[in-house]
Design a protein around this motif. Structure first.
Motif, mmCIF file in Angstrom:
data_model
loop_
_atom_site.group_PDB
_atom_site.id
_atom_site.type_symbol
_atom_site.label_atom_id
_atom_site.label_comp_id
_atom_site.label_asym_id
_atom_site.label_seq_id
_atom_site.Cartn_x
_atom_site.Cartn_y
_atom_site.Cartn_z
ATOM 1 N N UNK A 95 40.077 -58.708 14.060
ATOM 2 C CA UNK A 95 39.553 -58.702 12.665
ATOM 3 C C UNK A 95 37.896 -58.823 12.750
ATOM 4 N N UNK A 96 37.566 -57.696 12.626
ATOM 5 C CA UNK A 96 36.143 -57.597 12.839
ATOM 6 C C UNK A 96 35.553 -56.220 12.352
ATOM 7 N N UNK A 97 34.283 -56.088 12.398
ATOM 8 C CA UNK A 97 33.665 -54.774 12.069
ATOM 9 C C UNK A 97 34.008 -53.621 13.158
ATOM 10 N N UNK A 98 33.964 -52.608 12.719
ATOM 11 C CA UNK A 98 34.181 -51.284 13.900
ATOM 12 C C UNK A 98 33.201 -51.708 15.099
ATOM 13 N N UNK A 99 32.001 -51.772 14.676
ATOM 14 C CA UNK A 99 30.718 -52.166 15.423
ATOM 15 C C UNK A 99 31.232 -53.181 16.646
#
Ligand SMILES: Nc1ncnc2c1ncn2[C@@H]1O[C@H](COP(=O)(O)OP(=O)(O)OP(=O)(O)O)[C@@H](O)[C@H]1O
Ligand SMILES: [Mg+2]
Length: 246
Positions: A95-99
């Protein structure tokens, strides 16, 4: 990386042996296709090599080290595991950005911020998803998520790439990108690749050598053209032609 060699392997669940192999060798830099009917033991073999299974018995020669699989400790396994990459059929995103998803492995490996930025950018460019760098990963489409999963694996530059039906639920466009990326990596970095697939034309397109797993055994192994054109055993001929009944 040296060859990967599995010897005297037996994997048992309850009183059922699901995989039994005397010896199998994967040469450094080879691209291997692994095919066979459902339940044959293909994923079990990759999980054993990825040190995720503790078999009843088995020795593994991996990255120049001898490993007794039945007694392997976490401390000895971890540095070996870090040299491998694994992509399964269904990607699970943090649960975080793609980056941040792609950067995670590099942070564990204590790379500095500038290096991480450059490597993540390069990996996202490779899978053609740089423009989604800031998007929350769990909002990606299935095809995009699988390409991010591939970027996340490749960014750590594994010597051995284990792929378990990675394109099984992708559309032709995403399959073609996925295939192009792994072919590029194989050619440029000489990564050893073991790829399970039920897509036989895909195995023919990509693999140099194919193995047929049936009933927990490697029944046939040959150069890809011979494997599909001149199968030795009836089981493989039946499997290729769609006549195999499980
Ligand atoms: N944790 C487990 N407990 C009990 N049985 C298991 C376990 N993991 C796998 N098996 C059994 O081992 C056999 C081999 O499973 P495996 O996942 O390796 O098959 P596969 O060749 O990858 O099949 P598919 O093509 O459907 O993915 C199957 O019969 C499966 O039910
Ligand atoms: Mg499987």
């Amino acid at each position: 990386m040296n060859r990967v060699e599995v010897r005297n392997l037996e994997v048992t669940y309850g009183n059922r042996t699901v995989l039994a192999l005397d010896r199998v060798v994967f040469e450094r830099g080879g691209f291997y296709g692994i095919v066979g009917p459902s339940g044959a033991g293909k994923s079990t073999l990759l999980r054993v090599i990825n040190l995720l299974e503790k078999p009843v018995s088995g020795q593994l020669h991996l990255f120049g080290e001898e490993v007794d699989l039945s007694t392997l400790s976490y401390a000895k396994g971890m540095p070996l595991q870090r040299q491998m990459g694994f992509v399964a059929q269904k990607p699970s995103m943090f649960q975080a950005s793609v980056y941040d998803n792609v950067a995670l492995g590099l942070r564990y490996r204590k790379r500095n911020r500038v290096q991480i930025q450059a490597l993540v950018q390069e990996a996202l460019d490779l899978v053609e998803l740089s423009h989604l760098s800031d998007q929350r990963a769990h909002t990606l489409s299935g095809g995009e998520a699988q390409r991010v999963a591939l970027a996340r694996t490749l960014v750590c530059e594994p010597s051995l790439l284990l792929l378990d039906e990675p394109t099984a639920s992708l559309d032709p466009y995403n399959i073609s990108i996925f295939e192009r990326v792994i072919q590029t990596i194989h050619r440029q970095k000489h990564t050893t690749i073991l790829m399970i697939t039920h897509n036989l034309p895909q195995a023919r397109r990509l693999a140099q050598t194919c193995l047929f797993v049936n009933n927990g055994r490697i029944v046939e192994r040959a150069d890809t053209e011979a494997f599909f054109h001149h199968p030795h055993c009836t089981e493989l001929a039946d499997f290729i032609s769609g006549r195999m009944i499980c």
